[in-house]
Design an enzyme around this catalytic site. Sequence first.
Site, PDB file in Angstrom:
ATOM      1  CE  LYS A 137     -11.191 -80.045  84.436  1.00 17.18           C
ATOM      2  NZ  LYS A 137     -11.756 -78.676  84.410  1.00 17.18           N
ATOM      3  CG  ASP A 138     -10.635 -84.393  86.965  1.00 15.57           C
ATOM      4  OD1 ASP A 138     -10.332 -83.239  87.310  1.00 15.57           O
ATOM      5  OD2 ASP A 138     -11.764 -84.710  86.553  1.00 15.57           O
TER       6      ASP A 138
ATOM      7  NE  ARG B   7     -16.104 -80.058  94.636  1.00 16.97           N
ATOM      8  CZ  ARG B   7     -15.819 -81.164  95.306  1.00 16.97           C
ATOM      9  NH1 ARG B   7     -15.142 -81.091  96.431  1.00 16.97           N
ATOM     10  NH2 ARG B   7     -16.203 -82.338  94.866  1.00 16.97           N
TER      11      ARG B   7
ATOM     12  NE  ARG C 151      -6.595 -72.895  85.397  1.00 19.47           N
ATOM     13  CZ  ARG C 151      -7.664 -72.812  84.619  1.00 19.47           C
ATOM     14  NH1 ARG C 151      -7.987 -71.694  84.012  1.00 19.47           N
ATOM     15  NH2 ARG C 151      -8.461 -73.858  84.465  1.00 19.47           N
TER      16      ARG C 151
ATOM     17  NE  ARG D 256     -18.613 -76.557  89.960  1.00 21.88           N
ATOM     18  CZ  ARG D 256     -17.316 -76.543  90.151  1.00 21.88           C
ATOM     19  NH1 ARG D 256     -16.580 -75.574  89.630  1.00 21.88           N
ATOM     20  NH2 ARG D 256     -16.713 -77.487  90.833  1.00 21.88           N
TER      21      ARG D 256
ATOM     22  CB  CYS E  52      -5.296 -81.265  89.597  1.00 22.79           C
ATOM     23  SG  CYS E  52      -6.249 -81.835  91.017  1.00 22.79           S
TER      24      CYS E  52
END
Length: 309
Positions: A84-85, A150, A132, A156, A240
């Site tokens: 995905k990156d 981040r 998203r 996180r 992305c």
Amino acid sequence: MTAASSSVLRIGTRGSALALTQTGMVASDLSDATGVRTELVTITTDGDRSNEPLSRAGGMGLFTGALRDALVEGRCDLVVHSLKDLPTAPHDQLVVAAIPSREDPRDALCARDGLTLEALPAGARVGTGSPRRMAQLRAKRPDLEIVDIRGNVDTRLGRVAPGDLDAVVLAAAGLRRLGRADVITELLDADRWPTAPGQGALAVEVRRGDEDLVRALDHPETRAAVEAERHVLALLEAGCSAPLGARAVVDAGLLLLSASVYSLDGATVLTSSHAGVWPDDGDVSLDIAEGVARELIDAGAAGLTGARP
């Protein structure tokens, strides 16, 4: 020494715990499949240096550019990316020669006290760095406070109570690979909550001409699905960080693709779905992606993603 003649394949990777775990999995599978010896080469990327929100920090390529440079310069023989990156545009010197079988592509809610998304109280603070996910959260629960964050997985998770957040949304694949699935309080249904194109999949990239080094790791069904998702991203000219989710699966001889584009406030959602026979003699991934992208553009997706149809 060329990759083909080397007795040890050097695998480039980011230095995060998740990247090292993912690359270690690929290295082990490659050794099992081919008998080759491997060693990991840790490379720091721009994304590792920056604390900027992802939407402003450089978009696609933020976590992959330095890895690709190292591969082109011969400092390693292959690199492993979270797919995905990876930018959707082809590289003139490199090729994704293997996409291994995909891990769970869903998003995961990790909340205090075992809460689900529906059970979070009004005003609860939910952290994510993905536009998203922010849009999806606002569409589903406009009464929540969405916090742009981040950091790596542990950073996180550490912000969830007794930290300053009530929950975070992370990729289930990363949590499973790290052995942290126990922190998931809800898996968000992929059909109603489509994720980033390619989420849950890894990309093994080599220099052109070295494809045979890793071809044994390629999983055709996964490749067909993620290529369909990423074709939509490319056709919409969305990076992305765009508020776009996609979901493709191979089922009963069909490749099924659905994609949704969101306004950042979550108030507008555009969705299109197409299917095609798989496998076929053409490029069914591109064919169905073109149909989906065309419908989304006709419905006004360019105004939501910043695309230039």
